[in-house]
Design a protein around this motif. Structure first.
Motif, short mmCIF file in Angstrom:
data_model
loop_
_atom_site.label_atom_id
_atom_site.label_comp_id
_atom_site.label_asym_id
_atom_site.label_seq_id
_atom_site.Cartn_x
_atom_site.Cartn_y
_atom_site.Cartn_z
N VAL A 1 -8.80 5.64 -4.37
CA VAL A 1 -7.16 5.42 -5.94
C VAL A 1 -7.75 4.33 -5.98
CG1 VAL A 1 -6.12 6.48 -6.81
CG2 VAL A 1 -7.42 7.82 -5.79
N LEU A 2 -7.41 2.99 -5.29
CA LEU A 2 -6.65 2.49 -5.62
C LEU A 2 -7.75 1.34 -5.66
CD1 LEU A 2 -3.42 2.15 -3.53
CD2 LEU A 2 -3.98 2.78 -6.13
N GLU B 1 -5.85 -2.23 -7.59
CA GLU B 1 -4.62 -2.87 -6.66
C GLU B 1 -5.93 -2.98 -4.90
OE1 GLU B 1 -2.22 -5.72 -5.95
OE2 GLU B 1 -2.24 -4.39 -7.31
N ARG B 2 -6.84 -3.72 -4.87
CA ARG B 2 -7.69 -3.96 -3.96
C ARG B 2 -6.88 -4.75 -2.14
NH1 ARG B 2 -13.68 -5.03 -5.45
NH2 ARG B 2 -13.17 -4.07 -7.11
N ALA C 1 -6.08 -1.23 -1.20
CA ALA C 1 -6.94 -0.37 -0.75
C ALA C 1 -7.54 -0.78 0.49
CB ALA C 1 -8.46 -0.50 -1.76
N ILE C 2 -7.56 -1.95 1.17
CA ILE C 2 -8.33 -2.67 1.87
C ILE C 2 -7.35 -2.74 2.86
CG2 ILE C 2 -8.84 -4.48 3.12
CD1 ILE C 2 -10.25 -5.76 0.33
N VAL C 3 -5.85 -2.58 3.19
CA VAL C 3 -5.35 -2.09 4.51
C VAL C 3 -5.10 -0.85 4.38
CG1 VAL C 3 -2.59 -2.98 4.87
CG2 VAL C 3 -3.85 -4.10 3.87
N ALA C 4 -5.32 0.30 3.22
CA ALA C 4 -5.43 1.56 3.51
C ALA C 4 -6.71 2.15 4.27
CB ALA C 4 -5.40 2.08 2.24
N LEU C 5 -7.68 1.11 4.40
CA LEU C 5 -9.04 1.55 4.43
C LEU C 5 -9.37 1.05 5.79
CD1 LEU C 5 -11.50 2.45 3.87
CD2 LEU C 5 -12.46 0.41 2.93
#
Length: 91
Positions: free
Chosen positions: A13-14, A18-19, A22-26
């Protein structure tokens, strides 16, 4: 596993908004299963002593020290030649 699912969905979604988040969540969604399995399995295989079917290897005895040759039975020594051979026969 629900935390991993939320992390992957949040990354999707992010991604365009907010890349960095999004990278931290991935990364969290990818690494979380590995870390949780390692923590869950840690310390379960404790073996305080060897199993009862353990058979130790046989030990080999050390070689004995060589003994010194005994003196001749007659009590007299045989003459030696220049080469040191005591049993030289002159035919």
């Amino acid at each position: 596993m629900s935390v991993r699912t939320v992390s992957v969905v949040l990354a999707a979604v992010l991604w365009n908004v907010e890349r960095h988040v999004a990278i931290v969540a991935l990364v969290l969604g990818i690494l979380l299963p590995y870390v949780s399995v390692v923590i869950a399995n840690a310390g379960r295989e404790n073996a305080p002593r060897l199993p009862s079917t353990f058979v130790p290897a046989p030990t080999r005895p050390a070689l004995a020290a060589p003994t010194e040759p005994s003196a001749p039975e007659s009590g007299r020594e045989e003459p030696t030649s220049a080469t040191g051979d005591a049993r030289e026969h002159h035919g």
